[in-house]
Design a protein around this motif. Structure first.
Motif, PDB file in Angstrom:
ATOM      1  N   PHE A   1      24.512  33.684  69.099  1.00  0.00           N
ATOM      2  CA  PHE A   1      25.422  34.826  69.073  1.00  0.00           C
ATOM      3  C   PHE A   1      26.704  34.443  68.345  1.00  0.00           C
ATOM      4  O   PHE A   1      27.320  33.417  68.670  1.00  0.00           O
ATOM      5  CB  PHE A   1      25.771  35.283  70.497  1.00  0.00           C
ATOM      6  N   ASP A   2      27.105  35.261  67.377  1.00  0.00           N
ATOM      7  CA  ASP A   2      28.418  35.109  66.742  1.00  0.00           C
ATOM      8  C   ASP A   2      29.471  35.750  67.635  1.00  0.00           C
ATOM      9  O   ASP A   2      29.268  36.867  68.132  1.00  0.00           O
ATOM     10  CB  ASP A   2      28.432  35.791  65.374  1.00  0.00           C
ATOM     11  N   VAL A   3      30.584  35.061  67.819  1.00  0.00           N
ATOM     12  CA  VAL A   3      31.680  35.579  68.638  1.00  0.00           C
ATOM     13  C   VAL A   3      32.652  36.319  67.718  1.00  0.00           C
ATOM     14  O   VAL A   3      33.224  35.724  66.794  1.00  0.00           O
ATOM     15  CB  VAL A   3      32.397  34.437  69.385  1.00  0.00           C
ATOM     16  N   LEU A   4      32.828  37.616  67.947  1.00  0.00           N
ATOM     17  CA  LEU A   4      33.654  38.477  67.102  1.00  0.00           C
ATOM     18  C   LEU A   4      34.922  38.901  67.840  1.00  0.00           C
ATOM     19  O   LEU A   4      34.864  39.280  69.018  1.00  0.00           O
ATOM     20  CB  LEU A   4      32.875  39.731  66.698  1.00  0.00           C
ATOM     21  N   ALA A   5      36.047  38.857  67.162  1.00  0.00           N
ATOM     22  CA  ALA A   5      37.298  39.382  67.722  1.00  0.00           C
ATOM     23  C   ALA A   5      37.316  40.891  67.552  1.00  0.00           C
ATOM     24  O   ALA A   5      37.189  41.394  66.436  1.00  0.00           O
ATOM     25  CB  ALA A   5      38.496  38.764  67.013  1.00  0.00           C
TER      26      ALA A   5
ATOM     27  N   PRO B   1      36.466  34.823  76.638  1.00  0.00           N
ATOM     28  CA  PRO B   1      37.564  34.579  75.694  1.00  0.00           C
ATOM     29  C   PRO B   1      38.525  33.507  76.203  1.00  0.00           C
ATOM     30  O   PRO B   1      38.949  33.531  77.361  1.00  0.00           O
ATOM     31  CB  PRO B   1      38.252  35.944  75.580  1.00  0.00           C
ATOM     32  N   ALA B   2      38.845  32.557  75.322  1.00  0.00           N
ATOM     33  CA  ALA B   2      39.732  31.454  75.695  1.00  0.00           C
ATOM     34  C   ALA B   2      41.141  31.957  75.987  1.00  0.00           C
ATOM     35  O   ALA B   2      41.783  31.500  76.940  1.00  0.00           O
ATOM     36  CB  ALA B   2      39.755  30.406  74.583  1.00  0.00           C
TER      37      ALA B   2
ATOM     38  N   PRO C   1      37.113  33.600  68.604  1.00  0.00           N
ATOM     39  CA  PRO C   1      36.457  34.303  67.499  1.00  0.00           C
ATOM     40  C   PRO C   1      36.027  33.314  66.421  1.00  0.00           C
ATOM     41  O   PRO C   1      36.767  32.381  66.085  1.00  0.00           O
ATOM     42  CB  PRO C   1      37.539  35.257  66.989  1.00  0.00           C
ATOM     43  N   GLY C   2      34.809  33.491  65.918  1.00  0.00           N
ATOM     44  CA  GLY C   2      34.272  32.569  64.925  1.00  0.00           C
ATOM     45  C   GLY C   2      33.353  31.516  65.508  1.00  0.00           C
ATOM     46  O   GLY C   2      32.609  30.854  64.779  1.00  0.00           O
ATOM     47  N   ASP C   3      33.420  31.334  66.838  1.00  0.00           N
ATOM     48  CA  ASP C   3      32.504  30.400  67.498  1.00  0.00           C
ATOM     49  C   ASP C   3      31.104  30.992  67.561  1.00  0.00           C
ATOM     50  O   ASP C   3      30.890  32.181  67.304  1.00  0.00           O
ATOM     51  CB  ASP C   3      32.983  30.095  68.924  1.00  0.00           C
TER      52      ASP C   3
ATOM     53  N   ALA D   1      33.250  40.507  71.108  1.00  0.00           N
ATOM     54  CA  ALA D   1      31.884  41.035  71.071  1.00  0.00           C
ATOM     55  C   ALA D   1      30.968  39.883  70.666  1.00  0.00           C
ATOM     56  O   ALA D   1      31.405  38.903  70.050  1.00  0.00           O
ATOM     57  CB  ALA D   1      31.772  42.192  70.091  1.00  0.00           C
ATOM     58  N   TYR D   2      29.700  40.018  71.029  1.00  0.00           N
ATOM     59  CA  TYR D   2      28.718  38.971  70.759  1.00  0.00           C
ATOM     60  C   TYR D   2      27.564  39.586  69.978  1.00  0.00           C
ATOM     61  O   TYR D   2      26.910  40.513  70.448  1.00  0.00           O
ATOM     62  CB  TYR D   2      28.212  38.368  72.075  1.00  0.00           C
ATOM     63  N   PHE D   3      27.314  39.034  68.770  1.00  0.00           N
ATOM     64  CA  PHE D   3      26.288  39.591  67.888  1.00  0.00           C
ATOM     65  C   PHE D   3      25.259  38.532  67.541  1.00  0.00           C
ATOM     66  O   PHE D   3      25.601  37.417  67.129  1.00  0.00           O
ATOM     67  CB  PHE D   3      26.910  40.112  66.592  1.00  0.00           C
ATOM     68  N   SER D   4      23.975  38.872  67.708  1.00  0.00           N
ATOM     69  CA  SER D   4      22.887  37.991  67.269  1.00  0.00           C
ATOM     70  C   SER D   4      22.027  38.713  66.244  1.00  0.00           C
ATOM     71  O   SER D   4      21.507  39.801  66.528  1.00  0.00           O
ATOM     72  CB  SER D   4      22.007  37.567  68.454  1.00  0.00           C
ATOM     73  N   PRO D   5      21.848  38.107  65.066  1.00  0.00           N
ATOM     74  CA  PRO D   5      20.978  38.723  64.061  1.00  0.00           C
ATOM     75  C   PRO D   5      19.499  38.609  64.420  1.00  0.00           C
ATOM     76  O   PRO D   5      18.665  39.299  63.839  1.00  0.00           O
ATOM     77  CB  PRO D   5      21.298  37.935  62.780  1.00  0.00           C
TER      78      PRO D   5
END
Length: 264
Positions: free
Chosen positions: A104-108, A79-80, A93-95, A118-122
């Motif tokens: 991976f989507d970066v979630l706040a 996290p920045a 978040p959003g990166d 959190a990091y989510f990959s479909p």
């Protein structure tokens, strides 16, 4: 070919290793200790290529400097906006984070800490989409509110609850049995909870992890995601009446469950 394996650390942490067997590269999630990671990678002929950081707590970042000494080119994604200043690839978040073709989507997900991501990959790994959620969501539980509010954590868990049901939940601690003991104290007649507790106890008796779970399983079993379940709401209303707490909204029901677990 990708695979994900837990690297046990401390007394109950899981450091996750996402390995690309074709290239020998490894992505490491939340390495609170370096030596278990180095031992695992050496045993499996892997090289640390990327580190994902979910939040700044020492049991999640404490091994990073040592790993950077072993692999000076390792990319550290974190996290920045964070007390942890060791990332060389800060994200917001959003990166998106791309590793070996996986995105991976970066979630706040603030609540446990304010910087928590959190990091989510479909994309399916081991047959399921992937969620690395640190200390936000556990099997049967969620993280304590050290920095954020109950409203923030409720929103964060709502974000995770909306992910595809087959998403594998790779959390950072083996807290499952303690979480289920609490849940059973609130819902003693919930047979699904009782059955799940038995299954998890059997896994632990064999020295096996109870992680990962899935989003679908957590939605049906985890009290911290069941604020709109009438049985949980009723138990929360009773608890709040005893404690003098509000229990009208979904976030207040969640807050009651969190308060109950904190004082269990």
């Amino acid at each position: 070919m990708f695979s994900i394996h837990p690297i046990p650390a401390f007394s109950d942490n899981y450091i996750w290793c996402l390995a690309d067997q074709d290239t020998g590269k490894a992505l490491i999630v939340d390495p609170g200790q370096a030596q278990p990671v180095k031992d695992y990678l050496a045993a499996h002929n892997l090289v640390a290529d990327t580190i994902l950081v979910t939040h700044h707590h020492p049991d999640h970042v404490g091994g990073i400097k040592n790993l950077q000494q072993a692999w000076p080119d390792v990319r550290v994604v974190g996290p920045a906006e964070s007390p942890f200043k060791g990332s060389n690839h800060p994200v917001h978040p959003g990166d998106e984070v791309v590793w070996q073709g996986l995105t991976f989507d970066v979630l706040a997900v603030p609540g446990h800490t304010l910087d928590h991501l959190a990091y989510f990959s479909p994309t399916q790994v081991d047959g399921k989409p992937v969620l690395f959620c640190g200390d936000t969501l556990f099997v049967g539980g969620c993280g304590r509110l050290f920095e954020g509010t109950a409203e923030q954590m409720h929103q964060s868990l709502s974000t995770l609850r909306d992910l595809p049901g087959d998403t594998a939940v790779y959390c950072a601690h083996e807290y499952t049995l303690a979480n289920l003991r609490f849940a059973r104290s609130w819902l003693p007649d919930d047979q699904a909870l009782a059955d799940f507790e038995q299954q998890c106890q059997a896994r632990r008796d064999q020295g096996l992890p109870t992680v990962p779970s899935t989003i679908a399983a957590e939605k049906s079993l985890n009290l911290f995601l069941r604020w709109d379940d009438p049985a949980v709401a009723e138990a929360a209303h009773r608890y709040c009446a005893e404690q003098g707490l509000p229990s009208g909204s979904d976030s207040e029901i969640f807050a009651a469950v969190r308060h109950g677990k904190d004082h269990f």
